[in-house]
Structure formats: structure tokens, C-alpha cells
Design a protein around this motif. Sequence first.
Motif, mmCIF file in Angstrom:
data_model
loop_
_atom_site.group_PDB
_atom_site.id
_atom_site.type_symbol
_atom_site.label_atom_id
_atom_site.label_comp_id
_atom_site.label_asym_id
_atom_site.label_seq_id
_atom_site.Cartn_x
_atom_site.Cartn_y
_atom_site.Cartn_z
ATOM 1 N N LYS A 66 -59.181 -63.342 26.468
ATOM 2 C CA LYS A 66 -58.142 -62.848 27.384
ATOM 3 C C LYS A 66 -58.726 -61.970 28.493
ATOM 4 O O LYS A 66 -58.371 -62.134 29.659
ATOM 5 C CB LYS A 66 -57.051 -62.073 26.615
ATOM 6 N N THR A 67 -59.617 -61.034 28.133
ATOM 7 C CA THR A 67 -60.186 -60.134 29.149
ATOM 8 C C THR A 67 -61.017 -60.907 30.163
ATOM 9 O O THR A 67 -60.923 -60.673 31.373
ATOM 10 C CB THR A 67 -61.035 -59.025 28.485
ATOM 11 N N THR A 68 -61.819 -61.853 29.687
ATOM 12 C CA THR A 68 -62.620 -62.677 30.613
ATOM 13 C C THR A 68 -61.697 -63.473 31.532
ATOM 14 O O THR A 68 -61.958 -63.592 32.737
ATOM 15 C CB THR A 68 -63.551 -63.625 29.824
ATOM 16 N N VAL A 73 -54.017 -50.753 32.298
ATOM 17 C CA VAL A 73 -54.463 -50.602 30.916
ATOM 18 C C VAL A 73 -53.783 -49.365 30.318
ATOM 19 O O VAL A 73 -53.135 -48.603 31.030
ATOM 20 C CB VAL A 73 -56.001 -50.455 30.831
ATOM 21 N N LYS A 79 -59.692 -47.396 27.773
ATOM 22 C CA LYS A 79 -59.499 -48.821 28.116
ATOM 23 C C LYS A 79 -59.832 -49.071 29.590
ATOM 24 O O LYS A 79 -60.357 -50.126 29.944
ATOM 25 C CB LYS A 79 -58.055 -49.238 27.842
ATOM 26 N N MET A 91 -62.652 -51.654 30.869
ATOM 27 C CA MET A 91 -62.313 -52.742 31.798
ATOM 28 C C MET A 91 -63.206 -52.685 33.038
ATOM 29 O O MET A 91 -63.648 -53.718 33.546
ATOM 30 C CB MET A 91 -60.836 -52.646 32.192
ATOM 31 N N ALA A 121 -66.493 -54.142 32.194
ATOM 32 C CA ALA A 121 -66.382 -55.599 32.068
ATOM 33 C C ALA A 121 -66.380 -56.256 33.449
ATOM 34 O O ALA A 121 -67.039 -57.282 33.668
ATOM 35 C CB ALA A 121 -65.115 -55.966 31.288
ATOM 36 N N ASP A 178 -53.564 -55.606 30.687
ATOM 37 C CA ASP A 178 -54.388 -55.937 29.524
ATOM 38 C C ASP A 178 -53.778 -55.320 28.269
ATOM 39 O O ASP A 178 -53.341 -54.163 28.297
ATOM 40 C CB ASP A 178 -55.806 -55.394 29.748
ATOM 41 N N ASP A 179 -53.747 -56.083 27.183
ATOM 42 C CA ASP A 179 -53.155 -55.596 25.917
ATOM 43 C C ASP A 179 -51.799 -54.945 26.181
ATOM 44 O O ASP A 179 -51.577 -53.766 25.882
ATOM 45 C CB ASP A 179 -54.086 -54.593 25.220
ATOM 46 N N TYR A 202 -51.055 -59.871 29.435
ATOM 47 C CA TYR A 202 -51.866 -60.375 28.321
ATOM 48 C C TYR A 202 -51.540 -59.571 27.070
ATOM 49 O O TYR A 202 -51.521 -58.339 27.108
ATOM 50 C CB TYR A 202 -53.359 -60.208 28.630
#
Length: 209
Positions: A54-56, A81, A86, A90, A93, A155-156, A184
Amino acid sequence: MSLFPMPFKKLNPEIKEKLEKFEIITPTPFQTKSIPVIKSGANVYCSAPKGSGKTTTLILTTLQKLKFEPLGDAPRAVVLVENKEKALEMFEAFEKYTQHKEIRVYVGYEELHIDIQKSEIFMGVDILISTPKTLNKLFLTNGVSSSQLKILSVDDAEFLAQKSNYTAIMAVTQTIKRCQYVLYTEKIHPMLKRFEAHFMEFAKKVEVS
């Protein structure tokens, strides 16, 4: 001939260059299902278990939306986030993909003074990573413009079910005139479904179990 299968095959060449560097050649089932839907420009609820990519997917589709290039001063993508930890994760990433590239990623969170964030964002940013409360404060104090925003990803997104975050995201989205929203999550919480009556209009759902 491209060594990438769909949907990676249709991504920006610079993104594919990075995927090749990281030896990410084959998309996960979630990525195969979600990337084309997100690229279509629809609002999307994406639910899949941990480790599904999901993150990618969030990073790839954000960079794709912005054509992997800097433009103007106001953010064209926002990633929300839950908290500082987090947010920094991110940012790291994203940095793997954007290192040595001109596209500008900025990270902000509650613990960082709002005036510092405003002055740094003013210098120009393409992708803004933040929390709902911080972003709302930036909007309220004219610290950031939403005029160029193309995509907002969360995210999340389960954390948006908490009252304070729910209130903040509702305030944030009322400030934004037009934008694509992608949430997500591992499971779509009933509170998240309420967004369909607000900013997640006509949302599509991508689910992988």
C-alpha cells in the motif's frame, strides 16, 4: 521491450528507473488492482492487509500524478498520516524515490512550530506530508495554499475514525475546491464510509484480502 508487467509498464520512465534500481519488478496483487484505478483519477478506498504494497502504491501514484517533476510553489500532492512518527517514516519512504531528483517533498507535524512550517513551505513544495490537525492549522493561518492540489492520500486511514482527526479531515476537505482522494486502510471502518457523503463522492473500492 519493457521488463515490467502491467501496471508498472505504464508508469513514468523515471519511476520505472527507481523500481529497477530497487529490484521491484513484479507488482503485488494489490498494486495490479489498485494502480490503474488510482491513475484513472477517481476517488478510491483501498483496503488490503499489511505487506500488500500500500505505501509503495501511494508513493508511485503520487509521483505519477505529478509527472515526477517540480512545478510552482504550492503543494500539488498531500499525504496525511496519523502522527509525527508516521510522518517521518513516510518522508523516508518518499526520499528513497526522490533522492537526487528535483521534486520537493516536505514533512510537517504537530510538534514542529507552525511558523517554521509556514516559512519552509513558502520556499516551494510539491508533496506535503502532514497530519490532519497540522494541515488544518496551516490552511486556517494561510500557511499553505490548496489551489494547485491534485491528489490527497491518507496512509493507514483507520485513525480518521478518531473524533479529533475526523473533525480535522472534514475541515481540511471543505477548504479544498477540487482534488482526488485516495484512502489506504486494512479494513474500511464504518466511519470512513461516511466520507462518501462529503469528499469521497462516487468513490471506487479496491479490496484485496
